[in-house]
Design a protein around this motif. Structure first.
Motif, PDB file in Angstrom:
ATOM      1  N   ASP A   2     -10.240 -11.686  -3.349  1.00  0.00           N
ATOM      2  CA  ASP A   2      -9.071 -11.067  -3.242  1.00  0.00           C
ATOM      3  C   ASP A   2      -9.128  -9.662  -2.047  1.00  0.00           C
ATOM      4  O   ASP A   2      -9.473  -8.703  -2.797  1.00  0.00           O
ATOM      5  CB  ASP A   2      -8.611 -10.731  -4.581  1.00  0.00           C
ATOM      6  N   GLU A   3      -8.802  -9.851  -0.913  1.00  0.00           N
ATOM      7  CA  GLU A   3      -9.054  -9.360   0.144  1.00  0.00           C
ATOM      8  C   GLU A   3      -8.580  -8.006  -0.249  1.00  0.00           C
ATOM      9  O   GLU A   3      -8.688  -6.430   0.133  1.00  0.00           O
ATOM     10  CB  GLU A   3      -9.009  -9.378   1.249  1.00  0.00           C
ATOM     11  N   ASN A   4      -6.887  -7.789  -0.650  1.00  0.00           N
ATOM     12  CA  ASN A   4      -6.421  -6.354  -0.704  1.00  0.00           C
ATOM     13  C   ASN A   4      -6.905  -5.102  -1.804  1.00  0.00           C
ATOM     14  O   ASN A   4      -7.341  -4.455  -1.807  1.00  0.00           O
ATOM     15  CB  ASN A   4      -4.860  -6.757  -1.469  1.00  0.00           C
ATOM     16  N   ARG A   5      -7.781  -6.401  -2.824  1.00  0.00           N
ATOM     17  CA  ARG A   5      -8.227  -5.790  -4.135  1.00  0.00           C
ATOM     18  C   ARG A   5      -9.363  -4.803  -3.919  1.00  0.00           C
ATOM     19  O   ARG A   5      -9.585  -3.814  -3.931  1.00  0.00           O
ATOM     20  CB  ARG A   5      -8.348  -6.855  -4.474  1.00  0.00           C
ATOM     21  N   VAL A   6      -9.961  -5.279  -2.112  1.00  0.00           N
ATOM     22  CA  VAL A   6     -11.188  -5.640  -2.210  1.00  0.00           C
ATOM     23  C   VAL A   6     -10.940  -3.806  -0.977  1.00  0.00           C
ATOM     24  O   VAL A   6     -11.557  -2.761  -1.431  1.00  0.00           O
ATOM     25  CB  VAL A   6     -12.554  -5.149  -1.726  1.00  0.00           C
ATOM     26  N   ALA A  10      -9.044   1.733  -6.598  1.00  0.00           N
ATOM     27  CA  ALA A  10      -8.982   2.026  -7.788  1.00  0.00           C
ATOM     28  C   ALA A  10      -8.554   3.655  -8.110  1.00  0.00           C
ATOM     29  O   ALA A  10      -9.076   3.962  -6.923  1.00  0.00           O
ATOM     30  CB  ALA A  10      -9.430   1.656  -8.766  1.00  0.00           C
ATOM     31  N   ASP A  11      -7.468   3.671  -8.634  1.00  0.00           N
ATOM     32  CA  ASP A  11      -6.516   4.754  -8.725  1.00  0.00           C
ATOM     33  C   ASP A  11      -7.195   5.781  -9.812  1.00  0.00           C
ATOM     34  O   ASP A  11      -7.851   5.655 -10.849  1.00  0.00           O
ATOM     35  CB  ASP A  11      -5.605   4.570  -9.405  1.00  0.00           C
ATOM     36  N   PRO A  12      -8.153   7.113  -9.210  1.00  0.00           N
ATOM     37  CA  PRO A  12      -8.999   7.603  -9.535  1.00  0.00           C
ATOM     38  C   PRO A  12      -7.955   9.031 -10.516  1.00  0.00           C
ATOM     39  O   PRO A  12      -8.897  10.266 -11.098  1.00  0.00           O
ATOM     40  CB  PRO A  12      -9.152   8.535  -8.590  1.00  0.00           C
ATOM     41  N   GLY A  13      -6.555   8.963 -11.021  1.00  0.00           N
ATOM     42  CA  GLY A  13      -5.638   9.512 -11.183  1.00  0.00           C
ATOM     43  C   GLY A  13      -6.649   9.853 -12.786  1.00  0.00           C
ATOM     44  O   GLY A  13      -5.632  11.503 -13.819  1.00  0.00           O
ATOM     45  N   PHE A  59      -9.230  12.415  -1.239  1.00  0.00           N
ATOM     46  CA  PHE A  59      -9.745  11.028  -0.217  1.00  0.00           C
ATOM     47  C   PHE A  59      -8.917   9.657  -0.498  1.00  0.00           C
ATOM     48  O   PHE A  59      -8.621   8.394   0.138  1.00  0.00           O
ATOM     49  CB  PHE A  59     -10.448  10.832   0.625  1.00  0.00           C
ATOM     50  N   ILE A  60      -9.411   9.376  -1.845  1.00  0.00           N
ATOM     51  CA  ILE A  60      -9.478   8.287  -2.058  1.00  0.00           C
ATOM     52  C   ILE A  60      -8.120   7.870  -2.219  1.00  0.00           C
ATOM     53  O   ILE A  60      -7.747   6.364  -1.629  1.00  0.00           O
ATOM     54  CB  ILE A  60      -9.979   7.663  -3.119  1.00  0.00           C
ATOM     55  N   TYR A  61      -6.843   8.743  -2.826  1.00  0.00           N
ATOM     56  CA  TYR A  61      -5.374   8.876  -2.963  1.00  0.00           C
ATOM     57  C   TYR A  61      -4.682   7.977  -1.108  1.00  0.00           C
ATOM     58  O   TYR A  61      -4.103   7.712  -1.056  1.00  0.00           O
ATOM     59  CB  TYR A  61      -4.748   9.700  -3.263  1.00  0.00           C
ATOM     60  N   TYR A  62      -5.600   9.246  -0.273  1.00  0.00           N
ATOM     61  CA  TYR A  62      -4.949   9.079   1.296  1.00  0.00           C
ATOM     62  C   TYR A  62      -5.787   7.478   1.306  1.00  0.00           C
ATOM     63  O   TYR A  62      -4.777   6.632   2.184  1.00  0.00           O
ATOM     64  CB  TYR A  62      -5.796  10.143   2.452  1.00  0.00           C
ATOM     65  N   LYS A  63      -6.203   6.904   1.043  1.00  0.00           N
ATOM     66  CA  LYS A  63      -7.382   5.801   1.816  1.00  0.00           C
ATOM     67  C   LYS A  63      -5.968   4.340   1.427  1.00  0.00           C
ATOM     68  O   LYS A  63      -5.887   3.932   1.178  1.00  0.00           O
ATOM     69  CB  LYS A  63      -8.854   5.463   0.795  1.00  0.00           C
ATOM     70  N   ARG A  64      -5.963   4.855  -0.155  1.00  0.00           N
ATOM     71  CA  ARG A  64      -4.488   4.431  -0.571  1.00  0.00           C
ATOM     72  C   ARG A  64      -3.071   4.458  -0.548  1.00  0.00           C
ATOM     73  O   ARG A  64      -2.680   3.561  -1.183  1.00  0.00           O
ATOM     74  CB  ARG A  64      -4.129   4.372  -2.344  1.00  0.00           C
ATOM     75  N   ASN A  65      -3.181   4.896   0.842  1.00  0.00           N
ATOM     76  CA  ASN A  65      -1.453   5.345   1.712  1.00  0.00           C
ATOM     77  C   ASN A  65      -0.843   5.975   0.395  1.00  0.00           C
ATOM     78  O   ASN A  65       0.463   6.109   1.016  1.00  0.00           O
ATOM     79  CB  ASN A  65      -1.254   3.972   2.162  1.00  0.00           C
ATOM     80  N   ASP A  66      -1.241   7.045   0.018  1.00  0.00           N
ATOM     81  CA  ASP A  66      -0.496   7.757  -1.670  1.00  0.00           C
ATOM     82  C   ASP A  66      -0.928   9.193  -1.224  1.00  0.00           C
ATOM     83  O   ASP A  66      -1.294  10.015  -1.659  1.00  0.00           O
ATOM     84  CB  ASP A  66      -0.933   7.140  -3.082  1.00  0.00           C
TER      85      ASP A  66
END
Length: 197
Positions: A2-6, A10-13, A59-66
């Protein structure tokens, strides 16, 4: 595969709330006045140690477009990682060497942090009630902490802040446990009724 999963991290919340909750409970512990002045050095080091975690999480959230959560943790990281980490270390050496330090200027970042968290509350009006209440109390705590730094209503504000920090620390602990459970595929903890429905 699953390319989207890669491609989407993941959410670091859960980890981010763990760090914030641990720091707020540490603030509460300082309010109890059971530690020596050397506590400021240790607390400052703790805050600087987790500062990179805030930045990585943002940065992870920005990568998640959040951008919402990315901005949230850049703000928390600035306040509770960089600014107060360095200030607590400076306070330790100030006590040690008898420096004349006036930290009332720190009321400004606390007021600005409060304003930012109040702004972050508006999108939460459509979600569950418990996170809204916890973050709402956190925004009030940041504001009253600014008042404390300005020595406004000293004893009353100090007492209010002591209990607000405890509520925010326990509340965010509840939220991080919920996020950790959700990240493991569990249904999580009750978050109260949904608002705006």
């Amino acid at each position: 595969m699953d390319e989207n999963r890669v491609s989407v991290p993941a959410d670091p919340g859960g980890a981010m709330l763990f760090v914030f909750s641990m720091e707020v409970i540490s603030f509460w512990a300082v309010y109890l006045d059971v530690f020596s002045e050397g506590t400021y050095l240790v607390l400052g080091c703790l805050m600087l140690a987790v500062y990179p975690v805030y930045l990585i999480g943002a940065f992870i959230y920005y990568k998640r477009n959040d951008a919402y959560m990315g901005n949230c943790y850049f703000i928390f990281g600035s306040l509770f990682g960089g600014i107060f980490g360095l200030i607590y270390i400076a306070l330790h050496f100030g006590f040690l060497f008898g420096w004349d330090m006036n930290i009332s200027i720190l009321a400004i970042p606390m007021f600005w942090g409060s304003l930012a968290v109040f702004a972050l509350l508006k999108p939460m009006l459509k979600g569950p009630v418990i996170p809204l209440v916890v973050y709402g109390i956190a925004a009030i705590w940041l504001f009253t902490y600014g008042l404390e730094l300005l020595s406004v209503g000293s004893l009353i504000i100090f007492t209010v802040n002591k209990y607000l920090s405890l509520i925010v620390g326990v509340g965010t602990a509840y939220l991080f446990v919920n996020d950790l459970l959700l990240s493991a595929g569990d249904r999580g903890l009750p978050m109260g009724p949904l608002l705006g429905h």
